[in-house]
Design a protein around this motif. Structure first.
Motif, PDB file in Angstrom:
ATOM      1  N   LEU A   1      -2.306   7.250  -3.919  1.00  0.00           N
ATOM      2  CA  LEU A   1      -3.083   6.353  -2.153  1.00  0.00           C
ATOM      3  C   LEU A   1      -4.182   5.431  -2.999  1.00  0.00           C
ATOM      4  O   LEU A   1      -3.429   4.190  -2.873  1.00  0.00           O
ATOM      5  N   LYS A   2      -5.080   5.872  -3.497  1.00  0.00           N
ATOM      6  CA  LYS A   2      -5.808   5.199  -3.816  1.00  0.00           C
ATOM      7  C   LYS A   2      -5.623   4.319  -4.752  1.00  0.00           C
ATOM      8  O   LYS A   2      -5.797   2.893  -4.650  1.00  0.00           O
ATOM      9  N   SER A   3      -4.673   4.458  -5.677  1.00  0.00           N
ATOM     10  CA  SER A   3      -3.923   3.562  -6.777  1.00  0.00           C
ATOM     11  C   SER A   3      -3.086   2.321  -6.160  1.00  0.00           C
ATOM     12  O   SER A   3      -3.337   1.363  -7.059  1.00  0.00           O
ATOM     13  N   GLU A   4      -2.854   2.142  -5.079  1.00  0.00           N
ATOM     14  CA  GLU A   4      -2.193   1.524  -4.111  1.00  0.00           C
ATOM     15  C   GLU A   4      -2.692   0.610  -3.328  1.00  0.00           C
ATOM     16  O   GLU A   4      -1.974  -0.121  -2.190  1.00  0.00           O
ATOM     17  N   GLY A   5      -3.998   1.382  -3.599  1.00  0.00           N
ATOM     18  CA  GLY A   5      -5.099   0.319  -2.813  1.00  0.00           C
ATOM     19  C   GLY A   5      -4.924   0.828  -1.153  1.00  0.00           C
ATOM     20  O   GLY A   5      -5.568  -0.252  -0.566  1.00  0.00           O
ATOM     21  N   TYR A   6      -5.036   2.102  -1.710  1.00  0.00           N
ATOM     22  CA  TYR A   6      -6.039   2.258   0.554  1.00  0.00           C
ATOM     23  C   TYR A   6      -6.860   2.995  -0.173  1.00  0.00           C
ATOM     24  O   TYR A   6      -7.730   3.656  -0.953  1.00  0.00           O
ATOM     25  N   SER A   7      -7.380   2.910   1.544  1.00  0.00           N
ATOM     26  CA  SER A   7      -8.542   3.471   2.099  1.00  0.00           C
ATOM     27  C   SER A   7      -7.689   4.372   3.170  1.00  0.00           C
ATOM     28  O   SER A   7      -7.496   4.659   3.629  1.00  0.00           O
ATOM     29  N   PHE A   8      -9.311   5.614   3.295  1.00  0.00           N
ATOM     30  CA  PHE A   8      -8.878   6.319   3.790  1.00  0.00           C
ATOM     31  C   PHE A   8      -9.763   6.703   5.375  1.00  0.00           C
ATOM     32  O   PHE A   8     -11.337   6.361   5.259  1.00  0.00           O
TER      33      PHE A   8
END
Length: 253
Positions: free
Chosen positions: A228-235
């Protein structure tokens, strides 16, 4: 003979109309029942299942209702990955038995939310019992965590309009999910990762578990987070996701 055939034909026609009407009503009832566990009311209280799509943010949520063997490994993974704002939906009866885990969840910067007290389906109960369970859960969770819950995930995710209305009356927002990782089935690490990330979109709320029934979630988490991080998502926590935003919901009929 003609008279007999005419009368019989009418009876057959009437019978077919009754059968069709019954089938149609049953179909509507089935569809309505299916919708009750997922959708919310357009004009009344709403159940949140997704946040706004802008901002590339997703929420990791974990349900805990029993056991003490899986929560700590999951918390350890989140800490190692630098994730501090997941939302943990806990049953209050479980929280009373495991205050040390609740303390760790809060200390690590995660959000505490409610699964009710007894963890039994609210749709099987009358309104006064639902209200009592929600309020007792809020009281007990606050006692062990110091946090007053405002987010509620009804046990097993089952709710109807009554549950939405009672929840609003107790100052709770009902939270569902948009992605079910099905980690409770223990289908294998690869499958859990695929379920979690295969169709993810901004604003998604992911359902995971931290009860003892899940044996692979802590193993799948590093890959889920990395992908998810690699796809630009933040949590973000659910609370952060829905603050000052238009969370998405659909209608209960």
């Amino acid at each position: 003979m003609k008279f007999f055939m005419v009368v019989n034909g009418k009876k057959v026609k009437q019978y077919m109309v009754v059968v069709f009407a019954a089938f149609f009503a049953a179909s509507l009832a089935f569809m309505g029942q299916e919708q009750l566990s997922v959708f919310s009311s357009k004009d009344g209280p709403r159940a949140i299942y997704k946040g706004e799509e802008k901002g590339n943010k997703v929420a990791l949520t974990f349900d805990i209702s029993w056991g003490d063997k899986r929560a700590i490994p999951i918390l350890n993974v989140l800490k190692k990955q630098g994730i501090k704002n997941c939302t943990f939906f806990v049953s209050a009866a479980w929280a009373e038995r495991h205050p040390e885990i609740i303390e760790r969840i809060v200390k690590d910067g995660h959000e505490i939310a409610s699964l009710g007290y007894q963890y039994k389906s609210y749709t099987d109960w009358e309104v006064p019992r639902i209200r009592r369970d929600i309020l007792i859960a809020q009281e007990k969770i606050k006692k062990v965590s110091g946090k007053t819950t405002t987010l509620l995930r009804p046990p097993n995710g089952n709710f109807d309009k009554r549950v939405l209305e009672v929840s609003e009356g107790t100052h709770h927002s009902v939270v569902h999910w948009s992605i079910d990782t099905k980690d409770w089935k223990n289908p294998g690490v690869e499958k859990i990762v695929q379920n979690a990330t295969g169709h993810v979109k901004p604003g998604d709320i992911l359902l995971l578990h931290a009860s003892d029934s899940v044996k692979q979630t802590h193993k799948a988490l590093p890959e889920i987070i990395s992908k998810l991080k690699s796809e630009g998502y933040s949590f973000v926590s659910v609370g952060e996701m829905i603050a000052n935003t238009q969370a998405q919901s659909q209608e209960v009929h």
